[in-house]
Design a protein around this motif. Sequence first.
Motif, PDB file in Angstrom:
ATOM      1  N   PRO A  61      30.055 -30.173   5.244  1.00  0.00           N
ATOM      2  CA  PRO A  61      30.157 -28.791   4.782  1.00  0.00           C
ATOM      3  C   PRO A  61      31.387 -28.578   3.903  1.00  0.00           C
ATOM      4  O   PRO A  61      32.461 -29.094   4.173  1.00  0.00           O
ATOM      5  CB  PRO A  61      30.276 -27.988   6.074  1.00  0.00           C
ATOM      6  CG  PRO A  61      29.668 -28.853   7.108  1.00  0.00           C
ATOM      7  CD  PRO A  61      29.927 -30.260   6.688  1.00  0.00           C
ATOM      8  N   SER A  62      31.173 -27.826   2.842  1.00  0.00           N
ATOM      9  CA  SER A  62      32.276 -27.551   1.922  1.00  0.00           C
ATOM     10  C   SER A  62      33.004 -26.279   2.334  1.00  0.00           C
ATOM     11  O   SER A  62      32.739 -25.724   3.390  1.00  0.00           O
ATOM     12  CB  SER A  62      31.728 -27.412   0.504  1.00  0.00           C
ATOM     13  OG  SER A  62      30.846 -26.305   0.446  1.00  0.00           O
ATOM     14  N   ASP A  97      25.788 -25.537   9.022  1.00  0.00           N
ATOM     15  CA  ASP A  97      24.846 -25.363   7.921  1.00  0.00           C
ATOM     16  C   ASP A  97      23.968 -26.605   7.799  1.00  0.00           C
ATOM     17  O   ASP A  97      24.063 -27.537   8.591  1.00  0.00           O
ATOM     18  CB  ASP A  97      25.589 -25.050   6.617  1.00  0.00           C
ATOM     19  CG  ASP A  97      26.497 -26.179   6.177  1.00  0.00           C
ATOM     20  OD1 ASP A  97      26.604 -27.185   6.903  1.00  0.00           O
ATOM     21  OD2 ASP A  97      27.104 -26.055   5.096  1.00  0.00           O
ATOM     22  N   SER A  98      23.090 -26.630   6.809  1.00  0.00           N
ATOM     23  CA  SER A  98      22.133 -27.742   6.692  1.00  0.00           C
ATOM     24  C   SER A  98      22.834 -29.079   6.442  1.00  0.00           C
ATOM     25  O   SER A  98      22.422 -30.111   6.986  1.00  0.00           O
ATOM     26  CB  SER A  98      21.117 -27.453   5.590  1.00  0.00           C
ATOM     27  OG  SER A  98      21.784 -27.288   4.349  1.00  0.00           O
ATOM     28  N   LYS A  99      23.897 -29.095   5.645  1.00  0.00           N
ATOM     29  CA  LYS A  99      24.633 -30.344   5.412  1.00  0.00           C
ATOM     30  C   LYS A  99      25.257 -30.847   6.711  1.00  0.00           C
ATOM     31  O   LYS A  99      25.230 -32.038   7.004  1.00  0.00           O
ATOM     32  CB  LYS A  99      25.741 -30.148   4.381  1.00  0.00           C
ATOM     33  CG  LYS A  99      25.267 -30.008   2.966  1.00  0.00           C
ATOM     34  CD  LYS A  99      26.473 -29.844   2.048  1.00  0.00           C
ATOM     35  CE  LYS A  99      26.056 -29.508   0.651  1.00  0.00           C
ATOM     36  NZ  LYS A  99      27.209 -29.228  -0.208  1.00  0.00           N
ATOM     37  N   ASN A 152      22.525 -32.291   9.036  1.00  0.00           N
ATOM     38  CA  ASN A 152      22.045 -33.598   8.587  1.00  0.00           C
ATOM     39  C   ASN A 152      23.061 -34.694   8.873  1.00  0.00           C
ATOM     40  O   ASN A 152      22.687 -35.833   9.144  1.00  0.00           O
ATOM     41  CB  ASN A 152      21.721 -33.567   7.093  1.00  0.00           C
ATOM     42  CG  ASN A 152      20.493 -32.741   6.791  1.00  0.00           C
ATOM     43  OD1 ASN A 152      19.623 -32.578   7.643  1.00  0.00           O
ATOM     44  ND2 ASN A 152      20.416 -32.206   5.596  1.00  0.00           N
ATOM     45  N   ALA A 153      24.339 -34.374   8.806  1.00  0.00           N
ATOM     46  CA  ALA A 153      25.388 -35.378   9.017  1.00  0.00           C
ATOM     47  C   ALA A 153      25.420 -35.894  10.447  1.00  0.00           C
ATOM     48  O   ALA A 153      25.884 -37.012  10.687  1.00  0.00           O
ATOM     49  CB  ALA A 153      26.747 -34.795   8.636  1.00  0.00           C
ATOM     50  N   GLN A 199      28.888 -39.264   4.060  1.00  0.00           N
ATOM     51  CA  GLN A 199      27.950 -38.150   4.060  1.00  0.00           C
ATOM     52  C   GLN A 199      28.577 -36.922   3.433  1.00  0.00           C
ATOM     53  O   GLN A 199      29.794 -36.753   3.448  1.00  0.00           O
ATOM     54  CB  GLN A 199      27.539 -37.808   5.499  1.00  0.00           C
ATOM     55  CG  GLN A 199      26.711 -38.859   6.144  1.00  0.00           C
ATOM     56  CD  GLN A 199      25.404 -39.073   5.445  1.00  0.00           C
ATOM     57  OE1 GLN A 199      24.726 -38.128   5.060  1.00  0.00           O
ATOM     58  NE2 GLN A 199      25.044 -40.324   5.232  1.00  0.00           N
ATOM     59  N   LEU A 200      27.710 -36.076   2.893  1.00  0.00           N
ATOM     60  CA  LEU A 200      28.174 -34.780   2.414  1.00  0.00           C
ATOM     61  C   LEU A 200      28.395 -33.893   3.626  1.00  0.00           C
ATOM     62  O   LEU A 200      27.472 -33.640   4.396  1.00  0.00           O
ATOM     63  CB  LEU A 200      27.137 -34.146   1.491  1.00  0.00           C
ATOM     64  CG  LEU A 200      26.980 -34.791   0.127  1.00  0.00           C
ATOM     65  CD1 LEU A 200      25.839 -34.124  -0.626  1.00  0.00           C
ATOM     66  CD2 LEU A 200      28.259 -34.692  -0.673  1.00  0.00           C
TER      67      LEU A 200
END
Length: 166
Positions: free
Chosen positions: A79-80, A61-63, A66-67, A76-77
């Motif tokens: 994926p949850s 996903d986008s998170k 970006n990581a 870093q955030l």
Amino acid sequence: PVLDTEDAWVSVEGPVSIVELALEQKRIHYPLVEHQFVLCTILYAIMRLSLKDVKPLSLFDSKGKNAFFKDLTSIQLLPSGDMDPNVLSLRQQFLLKVVSAAVQTLCSSQKDREVSEEEYFPFEKGKNWPTLAADLAQYLQISEDLVRRHYVCELYSYGMDHLGEE
């Protein structure tokens, strides 16, 4: 950590010791390293098994995307637990492709020349691609049982019933 040094070494002049340099380094964010490891494993599977039409970054996903481009020492955030169903579907398809390609490669090489898996993948002794796919399933939030069932079905479809029974 406390470093005990002898008195003779205290008065020594010169460059900083490698131990002191190592202790001054920032601590890495281990989940970010693990995230990078998952991407490297995916890329290696794509390359080694000659998988086509797989876009590795589409599996994140986008998170997660970006990581990949951040410093390993930064927090870093990642994926949850809640993932987009489309991403989960792409991940599932990818893992099933890995299993299918591994079984197909192994079975075709054994039928051609009666070659063992270690001989076909000489630098990967002990690497079991279907097991690796099941391990990746944990990181990618896909059911391991689904991957294992697909592996058994592939073994039966290629006539390797004795392995499928195991």
